[in-house]
Design a protein around this motif. Structure first.
Motif, mmCIF file in Angstrom:
data_model
loop_
_atom_site.group_PDB
_atom_site.id
_atom_site.type_symbol
_atom_site.label_atom_id
_atom_site.label_comp_id
_atom_site.label_asym_id
_atom_site.label_seq_id
_atom_site.Cartn_x
_atom_site.Cartn_y
_atom_site.Cartn_z
ATOM 1 N N MET A 37 0.802 -1.553 -0.005
ATOM 2 C CA MET A 37 -0.343 0.265 0.262
ATOM 3 C C MET A 37 0.734 0.944 -0.008
ATOM 4 O O MET A 37 0.926 2.537 -0.609
ATOM 5 C CB MET A 37 -0.510 -0.019 1.226
ATOM 6 N N GLY A 58 -9.567 3.388 3.131
ATOM 7 C CA GLY A 58 -9.104 2.486 3.987
ATOM 8 C C GLY A 58 -9.110 2.471 5.477
ATOM 9 O O GLY A 58 -8.540 3.708 5.394
ATOM 10 N N CYS A 59 -8.007 1.868 6.276
ATOM 11 C CA CYS A 59 -7.896 2.100 7.106
ATOM 12 C C CYS A 59 -6.724 1.712 6.980
ATOM 13 O O CYS A 59 -5.452 2.289 8.528
ATOM 14 C CB CYS A 59 -7.881 0.940 8.481
ATOM 15 N N GLY A 60 -5.934 1.275 5.935
ATOM 16 C CA GLY A 60 -4.298 1.749 6.048
ATOM 17 C C GLY A 60 -3.463 0.628 7.433
ATOM 18 O O GLY A 60 -2.378 0.567 7.100
ATOM 19 N N GLY A 62 -5.218 -2.746 8.522
ATOM 20 C CA GLY A 62 -5.223 -4.097 8.938
ATOM 21 C C GLY A 62 -6.791 -4.863 9.404
ATOM 22 O O GLY A 62 -6.726 -5.423 9.624
ATOM 23 N N ILE A 63 -7.318 -3.548 9.474
ATOM 24 C CA ILE A 63 -8.742 -3.738 9.959
ATOM 25 C C ILE A 63 -10.025 -3.751 9.047
ATOM 26 O O ILE A 63 -11.045 -4.463 8.900
ATOM 27 C CB ILE A 63 -8.902 -3.046 11.040
ATOM 28 N N CYS A 64 -10.022 -3.054 7.534
ATOM 29 C CA CYS A 64 -11.350 -3.179 7.206
ATOM 30 C C CYS A 64 -10.972 -4.298 6.161
ATOM 31 O O CYS A 64 -12.255 -4.373 5.616
ATOM 32 C CB CYS A 64 -11.586 -1.717 6.642
ATOM 33 N N ALA A 65 -10.213 -4.731 5.633
ATOM 34 C CA ALA A 65 -10.121 -6.040 4.490
ATOM 35 C C ALA A 65 -10.948 -5.240 3.190
ATOM 36 O O ALA A 65 -11.412 -6.052 2.429
ATOM 37 C CB ALA A 65 -10.909 -7.085 5.060
ATOM 38 N N CYS A 67 -8.326 -4.032 1.044
ATOM 39 C CA CYS A 67 -7.750 -3.469 -0.158
ATOM 40 C C CYS A 67 -6.717 -4.565 -0.342
ATOM 41 O O CYS A 67 -5.677 -5.055 -0.404
ATOM 42 C CB CYS A 67 -6.691 -2.608 0.711
ATOM 43 N N LEU A 77 -3.613 -8.738 1.638
ATOM 44 C CA LEU A 77 -4.050 -6.809 1.696
ATOM 45 C C LEU A 77 -3.094 -6.203 1.969
ATOM 46 O O LEU A 77 -1.612 -6.560 2.428
ATOM 47 C CB LEU A 77 -4.222 -7.261 3.034
ATOM 48 N N CYS A 79 -1.935 -3.475 2.644
ATOM 49 C CA CYS A 79 -1.900 -2.561 3.309
ATOM 50 C C CYS A 79 -0.807 -3.164 3.967
ATOM 51 O O CYS A 79 0.330 -2.631 5.213
ATOM 52 C CB CYS A 79 -3.442 -1.961 4.300
HETATM 53 S S1 FES Z 1 -6.564 -0.389 4.034
HETATM 54 FE FE1 FES Z 1 -7.574 -1.827 5.525
HETATM 55 S S2 FES Z 1 -7.046 -3.286 5.759
HETATM 56 FE FE2 FES Z 1 -5.360 -2.668 4.457
#
Ligand code: FES
Ligand SMILES: Cc1cc2nc3c(=O)[nH]c(=O)nc-3n(C[C@H](O)[C@H](O)[C@H](O)COP(=O)(O)OP(=O)(O)OC[C@H]3O[C@@H](n4cnc5c(N)ncnc54)[C@H](O)[C@@H]3O)c2cc1C
Lengths: 108, 591
Positions: A37, A58-60, A62-65, A67, A77, A79
């Protein structure tokens, strides 16, 4: 210290032009501990801001899944996938059929 | 392009905790509710990123069958929120928090929330856990849910809210919403800063749109930075993990010379300022001070290491917070090795929470009829400094905003939005798509973000604020109308969204920087190098910003104090901080 670079290939698709799958190459300076990312962010901010990957929300971390993609052929992912300095990196969408644009997939 | 209309009674802008809670409550009232989220449903904004603590008085926790200090009381919590807020709190909202937190927790428990553990006055669950429960409930009560749709502008008819213009981020198509009431629950504006704590969707769109629609906003100078956030490596940048570990275990904070950051500070500050949630304001201040004195590391941060904390203890704590040193998809195992060997990592303050926001009344109504606000987007309960839980805040406020907006929508027939207003807003939004040879949105954004981190950080000064305001005014005047994109299609066009968000980011930064320049004192998370005293004679007031016909007006509103009387006089900042820390009730825990 010699600056290491990463050679990145991004598989690009523009649905508005119906051209599926053009390979585009970029050279990105490597920083220790970079993720795929971070590489995409660098391309977007410095080299080519037409590239699309899911980051408007995105969250960058590893939480929103959201990417998701293929990093050197392996699904993951962006990120939270570390990349190596000095090497080749291939970034592709998760699949070929439901591409919204470049690395962004359509909703299921 | 075809005109698509979407009709609803209550439109909720935001898919975090406040938005979902509002939507559920409004749907309970029997109206049609549409929730629109720019990011993924229940996986966007700050809510899923939270640890998360839900904080209330220990006695109420006990009555709900959880652990909790039975000697704790609502009065003590009230006292603590107000002293932690440096008396700048709207005490009516503090009362709403304190009085309704218990029934809110009861709702969550009934809906199946998973509680990890609890202490004297907090239960610990997870942001994703809360959001999953809310999502399920919202579906069950028939809330209509739209994701990856961004609200760009609010529509008014005869001074009242009539709808909103949305953009489908994936297709680039506009959606025209007609609604009887709108709830803004779009969170903060973290994206105006770099580095920040993650979320890429939070550009303050709701606060800015409400402000453009005529709603007052306030206390915009108060911005909470979380301390000890990872600055490096890039893959972890923005993660709060070292903050959480240091809050529980302590550890060593040092500068580039290896000198201890805390030596020389009062022992009370060293104790409460590290091992309670006062750490956000105190350690962010101390870290920024070190950076301003040229003692920062490569990325502007400080070192955090285990210090003399026993590795066995830290490993045990780590095992509870990040089982196997993993948190969701992040793998911290190499950090654990460093902690064991007592090797440092680079951390620093990063923007985490916005204490100010849209001004609301007792029913969470704004100054625009039909427009409501809740959660981080609203000027909330915490005054100049937040120690208590923003997660509790978003839920208690969301619930009330949902109820009152539904009542409003039921009682009054929605006015018809004006076609022309929609068309004009659409044309304005499309401008960057046809502008050629202009400036590049991501480059402009990044430049502003870095400046905001420096100039609007925990330590401010008149000269720096003035320089920053000058930069922003130049961007507003000369750059925003001259942004162009290299991809002119509408499908998932990131540059275009960047251009649209920039307008909001610049507006909010300007208002914030001007408010910070006006406030010639130091209080809470606002420290003025050139005015290092807390001035309780001149500055016990909120900064209110209103949009007039052709100019923005700044005014001040005395703090709302129905219960606790604030102190008087002028006191040096750290002395005041110590007094407030010591004013804490006898209840233990981190809050
Ligand atoms: S941007 Fe959210 S999990 Fe990668
Ligand atoms: C990393 C982190 C950790 C935290 N940990 C804690 C904790 O442990 N305990 C605690 O009490 N507090 C914590 N906080 C603070 C707390 O999480 C937030 O204050 C709270 O979640 C805010 O909730 P919200 O619903 O108001 O906004 P958010 O959760 O931020 O939700 C905003 C929503 O609005 C959407 N949105 C934004 N713009 C638009 C638009 N134009 N159109 C439509 N939708 C839009 C977003 O996509 C998102 O869905 C933390 C904050 C951060 C950043």
């Amino acid at each position: 210290m010699v600056q290491k670079n990463i050679t990145v290939t991004v598989l690009r698709t523009d649905p508005e032009k119906s051209d599926a799958g053009t390979k585009q190459r970029y050279t990105v300076p490597f920083t220790e501990g970079m993720s795929a990312m971070d590489v995409l962010d660098y391309i977007y901010q410095h080299l080519d801001s037409s590239v699309a990957y899911y980051d408007h929300a995105g969250c960058g971390l590893g939480i929103c899944a959201r990417c998701t993609g293929r990093i050197n052929g392996k699904a993951g992912l962006f990120c939270q996938t570390p990349v190596d300095g000095g090497g080749e990196l291939v970034l592709e969408p998760t699949g070929k059929d439901r591409v919204q644009r470049d690395l962004v997939m359509k909703k299921k | 392009m075809a005109e698509t209309y979407h009709d609803t009674d209550v439109l909720v802008m935001g898919g975090g905790g406040a938005g979902f809670r509002a939507a559920i409550e409004a749907a309970h009232s029997g109206v049609h509710v549409t929730l629109v989220s720019k990011g993924p449903l229940a996986r966007s904004g700050a809510s899923p990123m939270a640890g998360a603590d839900f904080t209330l008085d220990g006695t109420s926790m006990n009555e709900l069958g959880r652990e909790g200090d039975v000697n704790d009381s609502k009065e003590k919590v009230f006292n603590d929120i107000v002293t932690q807020g440096w008396y700048l709190n709207n005490q009516k909202l503090v009362g709403q928090y304190v009085d309704t937190a218990k029934s809110q927790l009861a709702d969550l428990m009934e809906w199946g929330i998973d509680i990890t553990l609890s202490d004297q006055r907090a239960i610990f669950t997870s942001g994703t856990g809360i959001m999953d429960v809310l999502l399920k409930k919202a579906r069950a009560v028939g809330v209509e849910l739209l994701e990856d749709v961004s609200i760009l502008e609010l529509m008014k008819t005869d001074g009242r809210i009539a709808g909103a213009l949305g953009l489908d981020v994936r297709t680039g198509e506009f959606i025209r919403f007609r609604a009887g009431a709108v709830v803004i629950a779009s969170g903060g504006w973290h994206k105006a800063f770099w580095p920040n704590t993650g979320m890429r969707d939070l550009s303050g769109d709701g606060i800015a749109a409400a402000f453009r629609a005529g709603a007052d906003i306030g206390n915009m100078e108060f911005i909470t930075f979380c301390c000890n956030v990872f600055y490096a490596p890039p893959i972890w940048r923005g993660s709060l993990a070292p903050y959480i570990l240091s809050l529980v275990c302590g550890g060593r904070m040092s500068d580039r010379n290896g000198d201890d950051l805390l030596s020389g500070f009062d022992p009370v500050l060293q104790q409460k300022g590290v091992l309670t949630e006062w750490n956000k304001s105190f350690l962010s201040y101390v870290s920024t001070l070190a950076a301003r004195e040229g003692r920062a590391l490569e990325n502007g941060g400080i070192h955090y290491s285990r210090g003399d904390v026993d590795w066995g203890f830290m490993q045990m704590v780590g095992g509870v917070i990040f089982p196997n040193w993993k948190y969701k998809a992040i793998d911290f195992s190499t950090w654990a090795e460093k902690l064991e060997k007592n090797e440092p990592v680079e951390v620093g303050p990063a923007v985490e929470y916005f204490d100010g926001g849209i001004v609301v009344g007792d029913r969470f109504e704004t100054t625009v009829p039909g427009l409501y606000a809740a959660g981080e987007a609203a000027l909330g309960a915490f005054g100049a400094n937040r120690v208590f839980s923003a997660v509790t805040e978003m839920l208690v406020q969301g619930r009330d905003a949902g109820r009152f907006s539904a009542e409003f929508a039921k009682a009054k027939k929605a006015p018809e939005p004006k076609r022309d207003a929609f068309r004009e807003a659409e044309e304005r939004a499309c401008a960057p798509l046809s502008c050629t040879g202009g400036e590049n949105p991501p480059a402009v954004r990044r430049n502003i973000q870095e400046a905001a981190h420096r100039r609007l950080g925990p330590i401010r000064s008149e000269g720096e604020l003035t320089a920053f305001i000058g930069m922003l005014e130049d961007v507003q005047k000369n750059v925003l109308s001259n942004l162009s994109v290299s991809y002119t299609g509408r499908t998932y066009n990131k540059e275009w969204f960047d251009a649209l968000e920039l307008r909001n980011i610049v507006e909010l930064l300007l208002v914030s920087a001007k408010s910070a320049r006006l406030r010639t004192e130091s209080r809470g998370v606002h420290f003025r190098e050139d005015f290092p005293h807390t001035d309780n004679d001149a500055w016990l007031c909120e900064t209110i910003v209103s949009r007039g016909e052709d100019a923005i007006a700044f005014s001040s509103r005395p703090v709302t104090v129905p219960h606790m009387t604030p102190p008087r006089g002028k006191t040096p900042y750290l002395e005041m901080m110590k007094t407030l820390m010591e004013a804490h009730s006898d209840t233990g825990g981190k809050h």
